[in-house]
Write a protein that holds these residues in place. Structure first.
Motif: not given
Lengths: 110, 112
Positions: A90, A101-103, B38, B42-44
């Protein structure tokens, strides 16, 4: 999402090959981060950057290098990938006291 | 350095019930705490934060409680919904403010 994209989103590679992951942001944030996420460990910081060409090591930096030649791009390189580097990576930016955060990029090293 | 841990790796609750997720930290000088959610793949995402000069902070259906004496914080989710199913973890900033320490996360499953 603070305008953060990561590429590729998924990658499978072989042990010993070089791999570069890219993080791109569109909002001119100064701080950028690379984390890896593994079961039982949570997010662990690999490297971070506090400006163009300014980077520092995190908790798990061995085997990784980074570069930031432009504000918007933060690259993470595995010079010679190992199976222990199989993980989800991440990218994040800081905005005030928050991190966005990115994906994520799912990397598998065979 | 700082260590951050959550008490339960998994938690299952019935839809409509309240959920409580716990986190412990080691550095008594920590002055800011964040909860992230999260979802799978996906990202947090930031949920709520609290500063050390507060004991409680409320958001929309979420409340964070901070007990500095025992270095413990909790996230309470009221009337838990299926969309709340995710991994939740707390984060504590490094003293420089440039890094964060993250807990390992509690996986919340909401049973319809």
């Amino acid at each position: 999402d603070a305008g953060i994209t990561q590429s590729p989103r998924h990658k499978v590679t072989e042990t010993g090959t070089p791999v570069t992951l890219r993080c791109h942001q569109t909002e001119n944030h100064r701080y950028m981060y690379w984390y890896r996420q593994d079961p039982g460990h949570g997010l662990r910081l690999i490297h971070y950057s506090y400006g163009v060409k300014d980077t520092d090591k995190g908790e798990v930096s061995d085997g990784y290098s980074v570069s930031r030649s432009k504000t918007e791009d933060f690259l993470l390189t595995l010079e010679s990938a190992t199976s222990s580097q199989t993980s989800v990576y991440f990218c994040a930016i800081s905005q005030g006291n928050e991190q966005f955060f990115g994906p994520g990029t799912r990397l598998t090293v065979l | 350095g700082e260590s951050v841990g959550l008490h339960l790796p998994t938690l299952s609750v019935q839809e409509g019930d309240n959920s409580i997720i716990n986190c412990a930290y080691s550095n008594s000088a920590s002055d800011y705490f964040i909860w992230y959610k999260q979802e799978s793949g996906k990202g947090p995402q930031f949920i709520i934060d609290i500063r050390s000069n507060m004991d409680k902070r409320q958001g929309q259906r979420v409340t964070v409680l901070l007990n500095k004496t025992v270095k413990h914080l909790s996230l309470q989710i009221a009337a838990t919904q299926p969309g709340d199913s995710a991994v939740y973890f707390c984060a504590v900033p490094h003293y420089t403010g440039n890094q964060f320490y993250f807990g390992t996360g509690t996986s919340l499953t909401v049973i319809p």
